[in-house]
Structures are given as structure tokens and as C-alpha cells.
Design an enzyme around this catalytic site. Structure first.
Site, PDB file in Angstrom:
ATOM      1  N   ARG A  37       1.349  -1.223  -0.100  1.00 31.49           N
ATOM      2  CA  ARG A  37       0.165  -0.219   0.394  1.00 31.49           C
ATOM      3  C   ARG A  37       0.673   1.007   0.180  1.00 31.49           C
ATOM      4  O   ARG A  37       0.115   2.175   0.213  1.00 31.49           O
ATOM      5  CB  ARG A  37      -0.873   0.132   1.193  1.00 31.49           C
ATOM      6  CG  ARG A  37      -1.332  -0.798   1.366  1.00 31.49           C
ATOM      7  CD  ARG A  37      -2.349  -0.727   0.068  1.00 31.49           C
ATOM      8  NE  ARG A  37      -3.915  -2.277   0.033  1.00 31.49           N
ATOM      9  CZ  ARG A  37      -4.399  -3.058  -0.731  1.00 31.49           C
ATOM     10  NH1 ARG A  37      -4.003  -3.193  -1.938  1.00 31.49           N
ATOM     11  NH2 ARG A  37      -5.383  -3.511  -0.529  1.00 31.49           N
ATOM     12  N   ASP A  50      -1.939 -13.090  -0.741  1.00 35.41           N
ATOM     13  CA  ASP A  50      -1.804 -12.081  -1.676  1.00 35.41           C
ATOM     14  C   ASP A  50      -2.690 -10.961  -0.880  1.00 35.41           C
ATOM     15  O   ASP A  50      -3.625 -10.519  -0.078  1.00 35.41           O
ATOM     16  CB  ASP A  50      -3.892 -12.658  -2.153  1.00 35.41           C
ATOM     17  CG  ASP A  50      -4.290 -11.242  -2.962  1.00 35.41           C
ATOM     18  OD1 ASP A  50      -3.999 -10.324  -3.158  1.00 35.41           O
ATOM     19  OD2 ASP A  50      -5.330 -11.377  -3.427  1.00 35.41           O
TER      20      ASP A  50
END
Ligand SMILES: [Zn+2]
Length: 468
Positions: free
Chosen positions: A73, A320
Site C-alpha cells: 500500500r 495476497d
């Protein structure tokens, strides 16, 4: 000279075929000796000179775990995770290397962004970080990004993850350009016109909840198409987070034909079904903690994926890891973002899904979390600079003398409960909160440095420590 000696561990190194109790020494960041107890070596390594000795009796010692599919992120989503917090989660979960996806803001779609990740990781990361570059500019699926420049800057693969490379024409071009780099194109397989407005698996639960369903075929047609496109090109092609039983069959057929195709499975697709959306989180329905892309499917899909793991069709395990803030996950089901975190629960969940029922054994699990992802991203040939240079000097994913001192110590019997307080990353979006699990990394050693240490909590206290 810094040095660490680990004694009495069950050493599992799939590359050398080692599965035996013994000692491992790490000095100056590199593996200095690997000594399984056989024949003349029965006495083990000398303790003299070691700055720290870890008695690893009852523990499994593996090459440092590698996750080839995480979302850190940064830049742009620092309220959910950063390179610092995401890698704190990684080492807490036993991972010494992670490969981060390019769907940041701005995306990792040129060499300066690849360099940014390396620079930021150098300053803030708790483990090794390797960026995956975008296939297309802005991940928009229109024009190819500067693939060669990104490869030269150290990108370890290419993906538009979060989105599929939808255009067949662009895909053919991408495969052609990526092939000479030796890297893999990792595809997020989703035919978008089949998933418009969809938020969960197309099945009985979606019908009951009145949600638009996401059919298996949305994944399968992309894999089928890509495999056919790639037949004449021969680029390394990797299917990310495969969720459908039909996808396993397509990958199996392509591999039997000798095509350079690989696939990964994620913990949630090995353990959970679409019913979680209705019954999980207290049973009120519309549980956003069970909303992910691709969606949770049915028992028959889980069985097919397990079969694919067992017969070697699926070679890579990947979390993931997809952090989101509680505010965003608190939105209504259709509006909430897809994805769950995974780095800290993965090992225990793989044990539950794969080892406990006997789908695969420990050496195969270790291979799927070390050398297989390492080969996927060519980390088995890194040099000391971390760049993608073809030299085996620091090759990750295996225990070899002179190689990186990356090692994970696992307590396979440690029982623990997944709670918000047990997690080190910034986000808590996982449907596994409250689950009682077994097996945990108790020491994560990156370049000879112990970065996560819960040796004091191990399930079987040492005789000396127990005062016997
Ligand atoms: Zn994806």
C-alpha cells in the site's frame, strides 16, 4: 563478526533434499554451515565463537519464507499499510522476503517507482522487499509500461494485479516483450465484462443475499486465452490467486503440454467457501471480511485446488495480503473493498489446509513457500546488491553455504488464537479473527539478524529453560 548458531533443529531444505535434525551456522549475514546429523557429523557444529546459540529442539528450520504476492500500500495507501508495517507483519509470520504488487498510488509502472520501493525498503523494511512492476502504464491496460527499464531497475515480475490485462492484443505484446527478461507475467485473471457489479461467487448464497454473482468462468476464460496466446511466444506465465476448480484443470493441461505456466493458491481459497459471506462474523449476512477478489467459492473448488497442490499443478503458495482500513471494510457489502490480510496467519492456515489432512508433507510445503516462489521471481539468482543480476551468490529460497542467512524457525505444535492483538501489521481485515490455529514462526532471521523472536513462547519449553 556477528554469528549465530542454531542447534538441534529439524532442517528442511527442499533444494538439497535435506530433512534431518542438525545445526546451522550463520556468520556475517550469510549461511556459514549446514550440518545435518549423519554419520561422522553426529556431534554437530562447535559452539565456540558463536555470539548467540539458539537451541531449536522441536522446531523446524527452513530457508526464509517468501511471499510472492503482497500489497504493501505504499505509496498512497499508508492508512492501511506501509512498507514498514507490512514487513513487520511479514517477519511476524515467518517471511524473510515479500514481492509487492504495483497497484499503489501512483502505481509502480516505471523504473523510478521500482527504485522508490527499494530505497524505502532499505530505510524502513524489516525483511527483503522486491517490487513487481505494472504491465501497462497506470495499470490502465492500454499501453505497455517501460518493462525493460523496470527489469533493469530490479522489478522481479510484471502484473497489473487488482486488474486483469484485459486486451488480448496488449497481452500478446506484453508476453513478447517480457519473455527476453526471463521474468514472469503474473496475471490477475478476471474477465471484467463477466464480473460487472459482482461482489461474491455466483451461487446459492449470492442468490439468497440478492448480490450479483461472479462466475468461475470469468477466471477460466482469461487463463485459457492467455495460455493459447502464449503458445507461440513462450513467456513465463503465472496465474495469481487461482480460485476455480476449472482453472486448475486448464493449468494442469498447459503444464502437461510443457508450457511455462505456473499458478498460486492463497490460504483463504484453501479453507473457506462463499457461505462465509452469509454465516461468518455473527451470521448477519453480508460479511465484508469474507469479500475478496477472486471470491470464495464452493467445496468442490477447494477439493480441486487441493488436488492441484497434491499433484504439482499448483506450485506456489501466496497470501495476497491485502490490508484495508476498518472504515472502508465497514461499508455496505457492494461498496466495501475486496481483500484480506494474510502474512501472519498464512503458515498456520497452510498447515491446517495441507499438512494436517495429509495433502502434502512438510518438505513440499516448505518448497512451495521458499524455492518455488524464489524461482518464480528469480530470487534464486540475486546478487548481494539485491538487483536482479544472474548470479547465484545470494540465491534465496534455499540453505546453501555462502548464500543469504535467511532462515525461519517454526514451532509446528504451537497453538494460538488469531486476535487483533496477535497481529503486527496495520490492518485487521481477516475472516480468521477468533480462529484457533496450530503452528507459528518463532524466529524469523533475515541476513543473520533475528527480526521476530517468540522463542520464549514455544510449545515445548527446553529442558534447561524448564529447570529440569
Ligand atoms: Zn489479484
Amino acid at each position: 563478526m556477528s554469528s549465530l548458531l542454531i542447534t538441534n533443529a529439524r532442517i528442511i531444505d527442499p533444494v538439497s533434499g535435506t530433512d534431518a535434525v542438525g545445526d546451522v551456522a550463520i556468520a556475517d549475514g550469510l549461511i556459514a554451515a549446514v550440518a545435518p546429523r549423519r554419520g561422522s557429523n553426529a556431534a554437530g557444529l562447535s559452539r565456540s565463537g558463536a555470539e548467540r546459540v539458539i537451541d531449536a529442539e522441536g522446531l523446524i528450520l527452513t530457508p526464509g519464507l517468501i511471499d510472492p504476492h503482497v500489497h504493501l500500500r505504499e505509496p498512497g495507501g499508508e492508512d492501511a499499510e506501509t512498507i514498514a508495517t507490512g514487513t513487520a507483519a511479514a517477519v511476524s509470520g515467518g517471511f524473510t522476503s515479500v514481492c509487492c504488487m504495483p497497484n499503489t498510488n501512483p502505481p509502480l509502472d516505471d523504473d523510478s517507482m521500482i527504485e522508490f520501493v527499494y530505497r524505502q525498503a532499505e530505510r524502513t523494511a524489516h525483511c527483503r522487499v522486491f517490487p513487481v512492476g505494472a504491465v501497462s502504464i497506470g495499470r490502465k491496460g492500454e499501453e505497455l509500461a517501460e518493462l525493460m527499464l523496470m527489469a533493469a531497475a530490479g522489478a522481479v515480475g510484471f502484473s497489473d494485479d487488482g486488474d486483469c490485462v484485459a486486451s488480448a492484443g496488449l497481452m500478446a505484446k506484453a508476453l513478447t516483450y517480457i519473455r527476453p527478461t526471463g521474468l514472469a507475467l503474473m496475471q490477475h485473471c478476471q474477465e471484467a465484462s463477466l464480473t460487472r457489479g459482482a461482489s461474491m461467487h455466483a451461487g446459492s448464497v449470492a442468490m439468497r443475499l440478492g448480490l450479483i454473482g461472479w462466475p468461475r468462468v470469468a477466471e477460466e476464460v482469461i487463463i485459457e486465452r492467455d495460455v493459447r496466446l502464449n503458445r507461440a511466444i513462450g513467456c513465463r506465465y503465472h496465474v495469481q490467486h487461482l480460485s476455480s476448480g476449472g482453472s486448475v484443470e486448464i493449468v494442469r493441461r498447459a503444464r502437461r503440454e510443457g508450457q511455462p505456466v505456473s499458478a498460486e493458491a492463497s490460504p483463504h481459497h484453501l479453507l473457506l467457501t462463499h457461505e462465509e459471506v452469509e454465516t461468518g462474523g455473527g451470521g448477519g449476512g453480508y460479511w465484508t471480511a469474507a469479500k475478496m477478489n477472486p471470491p470464495l467459492r464452493e467445496r468442490s473448488d477447494i477439493d480441486a485446488i487441493l488436488e492441484g497442490v497434491a499433484d504439482g499443478t499448483i506450485t506456489v503458495l501466496a497470501t495476497d495480503h491485502a490490508p484495508h482500513t476498518p472504515e472502508r471494510k465497514a461499508m455496505d457489502f457492494d461498496s466495501a473493498p475486496f481483500g484480506i490480510i494474510g502474512l501472519e496467519t498464512a503458515l498456520a492456515l497452510y498447515i491446517e489446509a495441507l499438512i494436517t489432512p495429509g495433502v502434502i508433507d512438510w518438505p513440499r510445503l516448505v518448497a512451495m513457500m521458499t524455492i518455488e516462489p524464489s524461482r518464480l521471481c528469480r530470487l534464486d539468482r540475486l546478487d548481494a546488491t539485491g538487483g536482479a543480476v544472474p548470479s547465484a551468490a545470494l540465491g534465496l529460497g534455499q540453505l546453501h553455504v555462502g548464500g543469504a542467512g535467511d532462515v525461519t524457525l517454526i514451532d509446528p505444535a504451537m497453538e494460538w488464537t488469531v486476535t487483533p492483538d496477535s497481529l503486527a501489521g496495520r490492518s485487521r481485515n481477516t475472516p480468521f479473527l477468533g480462529r484457533r490455529v496450530k503452528g507459528r514462526a518463532v524466529a524469523t532471521i533475515v541476513g543473520g539478524e533475528v527480526r521476530a523472536d517468540r522463542l520464549a513462547e514455544r510449545s515445548k519449553p527446553l529442558r534447561a529453560a524448564a529447570g529440569v
